[in-house]
Motif scaffolding. Structure first.
Motif, PDB file in Angstrom:
ATOM      1  N   THR A   7       0.826  -1.206   0.000  1.00  0.00           N
ATOM      2  CA  THR A   7       0.000   0.000   0.000  1.00  0.00           C
ATOM      3  C   THR A   7       0.857   1.251   0.000  1.00  0.00           C
ATOM      4  N   ASN A   8       1.917   1.235   0.786  1.00  0.00           N
ATOM      5  CA  ASN A   8       2.811   2.383   0.863  1.00  0.00           C
ATOM      6  C   ASN A   8       3.446   2.671  -0.495  1.00  0.00           C
ATOM      7  N   ALA A   9       3.944   1.647  -1.167  1.00  0.00           N
ATOM      8  CA  ALA A   9       4.585   1.827  -2.466  1.00  0.00           C
ATOM      9  C   ALA A   9       3.586   2.291  -3.522  1.00  0.00           C
ATOM     10  N   VAL A  10       2.382   1.744  -3.491  1.00  0.00           N
ATOM     11  CA  VAL A  10       1.350   2.142  -4.448  1.00  0.00           C
ATOM     12  C   VAL A  10       0.959   3.599  -4.227  1.00  0.00           C
ATOM     13  N   ASN A  11       0.787   4.003  -2.971  1.00  0.00           N
ATOM     14  CA  ASN A  11       0.451   5.397  -2.658  1.00  0.00           C
ATOM     15  C   ASN A  11       1.554   6.350  -3.088  1.00  0.00           C
ATOM     16  N   GLU A  12       2.790   5.972  -2.823  1.00  0.00           N
ATOM     17  CA  GLU A  12       3.917   6.817  -3.223  1.00  0.00           C
ATOM     18  C   GLU A  12       3.967   6.974  -4.739  1.00  0.00           C
ATOM     19  N   ALA A  13       3.807   5.883  -5.464  1.00  0.00           N
ATOM     20  CA  ALA A  13       3.824   5.940  -6.933  1.00  0.00           C
ATOM     21  C   ALA A  13       2.702   6.824  -7.459  1.00  0.00           C
ATOM     22  N   SER A  14       1.538   6.742  -6.838  1.00  0.00           N
ATOM     23  CA  SER A  14       0.409   7.571  -7.251  1.00  0.00           C
ATOM     24  C   SER A  14       0.698   9.047  -7.030  1.00  0.00           C
ATOM     25  N   LEU A  15       1.264   9.378  -5.878  1.00  0.00           N
ATOM     26  CA  LEU A  15       1.618  10.772  -5.597  1.00  0.00           C
ATOM     27  C   LEU A  15       2.656  11.290  -6.578  1.00  0.00           C
ATOM     28  N   ILE A  16       3.664  10.479  -6.870  1.00  0.00           N
ATOM     29  CA  ILE A  16       4.710  10.893  -7.801  1.00  0.00           C
ATOM     30  C   ILE A  16       4.116  11.145  -9.186  1.00  0.00           C
ATOM     31  N   ARG A  17       3.173  10.307  -9.593  1.00  0.00           N
ATOM     32  CA  ARG A  17       2.532  10.468 -10.910  1.00  0.00           C
ATOM     33  C   ARG A  17       1.637  11.695 -10.973  1.00  0.00           C
ATOM     34  N   ALA A  24       9.021  16.457  -7.971  1.00  0.00           N
ATOM     35  CA  ALA A  24      10.250  17.251  -7.877  1.00  0.00           C
ATOM     36  C   ALA A  24      11.050  16.886  -6.633  1.00  0.00           C
ATOM     37  N   LEU A  25      10.368  16.766  -5.505  1.00  0.00           N
ATOM     38  CA  LEU A  25      11.071  16.409  -4.270  1.00  0.00           C
ATOM     39  C   LEU A  25      11.643  15.004  -4.340  1.00  0.00           C
ATOM     40  N   ASN A  26      10.991  14.126  -5.071  1.00  0.00           N
ATOM     41  CA  ASN A  26      11.524  12.780  -5.266  1.00  0.00           C
ATOM     42  C   ASN A  26      12.858  12.835  -6.035  1.00  0.00           C
ATOM     43  N   LEU A  27      12.969  13.778  -6.962  1.00  0.00           N
ATOM     44  CA  LEU A  27      14.205  13.920  -7.749  1.00  0.00           C
ATOM     45  C   LEU A  27      15.316  14.616  -6.976  1.00  0.00           C
ATOM     46  N   ILE A  28      14.981  15.695  -6.272  1.00  0.00           N
ATOM     47  CA  ILE A  28      16.032  16.514  -5.657  1.00  0.00           C
ATOM     48  C   ILE A  28      15.993  16.521  -4.141  1.00  0.00           C
ATOM     49  N   GLY A  29      15.068  15.796  -3.542  1.00  0.00           N
ATOM     50  CA  GLY A  29      14.926  15.818  -2.090  1.00  0.00           C
ATOM     51  C   GLY A  29      15.944  14.936  -1.393  1.00  0.00           C
ATOM     52  N   ASP A  72      18.801  10.475 -13.308  1.00  0.00           N
ATOM     53  CA  ASP A  72      17.616  11.309 -13.470  1.00  0.00           C
ATOM     54  C   ASP A  72      17.832  12.461 -14.450  1.00  0.00           C
ATOM     55  N   GLY A  73      19.039  12.566 -15.021  1.00  0.00           N
ATOM     56  CA  GLY A  73      19.306  13.571 -16.043  1.00  0.00           C
ATOM     57  C   GLY A  73      19.594  14.954 -15.518  1.00  0.00           C
ATOM     58  N   LEU A  74      19.922  15.075 -14.229  1.00  0.00           N
ATOM     59  CA  LEU A  74      20.196  16.388 -13.642  1.00  0.00           C
ATOM     60  C   LEU A  74      21.681  16.719 -13.616  1.00  0.00           C
ATOM     61  N   VAL A  75      22.518  15.703 -13.627  1.00  0.00           N
ATOM     62  CA  VAL A  75      23.966  15.881 -13.552  1.00  0.00           C
ATOM     63  C   VAL A  75      24.623  15.091 -14.672  1.00  0.00           C
ATOM     64  N   ASN A  76      25.652  15.675 -15.244  1.00  0.00           N
ATOM     65  CA  ASN A  76      26.430  15.014 -16.281  1.00  0.00           C
ATOM     66  C   ASN A  76      27.804  14.651 -15.715  1.00  0.00           C
ATOM     67  N   ARG A  77      28.226  13.432 -15.974  1.00  0.00           N
ATOM     68  CA  ARG A  77      29.529  12.936 -15.510  1.00  0.00           C
ATOM     69  C   ARG A  77      30.433  12.819 -16.728  1.00  0.00           C
ATOM     70  N   THR A  78      31.601  13.462 -16.653  1.00  0.00           N
ATOM     71  CA  THR A  78      32.570  13.401 -17.746  1.00  0.00           C
ATOM     72  C   THR A  78      33.832  12.733 -17.238  1.00  0.00           C
ATOM     73  N   VAL A  79      34.233  11.663 -17.926  1.00  0.00           N
ATOM     74  CA  VAL A  79      35.445  10.924 -17.566  1.00  0.00           C
ATOM     75  C   VAL A  79      36.506  11.250 -18.604  1.00  0.00           C
ATOM     76  N   TYR A  80      37.671  11.681 -18.140  1.00  0.00           N
ATOM     77  CA  TYR A  80      38.786  12.011 -19.026  1.00  0.00           C
ATOM     78  C   TYR A  80      39.776  10.854 -19.038  1.00  0.00           C
ATOM     79  N   ALA A  81      40.220  10.505 -20.224  1.00  0.00           N
ATOM     80  CA  ALA A  81      41.157   9.386 -20.394  1.00  0.00           C
ATOM     81  C   ALA A  81      42.562   9.839 -20.019  1.00  0.00           C
ATOM     82  N   GLU A  82      42.799   9.928 -18.748  1.00  0.00           N
ATOM     83  CA  GLU A  82      44.094  10.338 -18.212  1.00  0.00           C
ATOM     84  C   GLU A  82      44.492   9.343 -17.134  1.00  0.00           C
TER      85      GLU A  82
END
Length: 119
Positions: A7-17, A24-29, A72-82
């Motif tokens: 029930t908790n997971a279903v309620n959370e998914a419904s709120l997020i949708r 937003a808080l799920n992404l950055i909270g 989540d597409g908020l941060v980009n990670r760049t790896v340098y071949a060094e």
């Protein structure tokens, strides 16, 4: 670990949708994500720079939170071949759209802290 059908997971998914604030808080909270994002507002940083700029965060937690923010597409990670390998993080365009929100939250929090400390 909880069941996806609980029930908790279903309620959370419904709120997020259905609720933009919850989504937003799920992404950055949480304890560390807002601080990581705020730290990246002024440009790209290496992992160790972030670790030094965020007091109290462990290496494991920083790595986990950066992975989630990247997923989540908020941060980009760049790896340098060094050698040794250099990795830098920066906000994506989507991540930069959170800048006004993060700045307003910071200003609001600082204002509230000043008000409550004088009470």
């Amino acid at each position: 670990m909880r069941k996806l059908t609980s029930t908790n997971a279903v309620n959370e998914a419904s709120l997020i949708r259905n609720c933009g604030v919850v989504y937003a808080l799920n992404l950055i909270g949480g304890r560390w994500k807002p601080t990581i994002l705020f730290s990246l507002l002024d440009g790209r940083k290496r992992y160790n720079q972030l670790l030094k700029n965020i007091p109290g965060i462990s290496e494991r937690m920083l790595a986990a939170q950066l992975r989630e923010l990247e997923k989540d597409g908020l941060v980009n990670r760049t790896v340098y071949a060094e050698v040794p390998q250099r990795v830098e993080y920066q906000l994506t365009e989507l991540g930069m759209t959170a800048a006004p929100l993060l700045q307003n939250m910071s200003d609001w929090g600082n204002s509230l802290r000043e008000q409550t400390q004088t009470l």
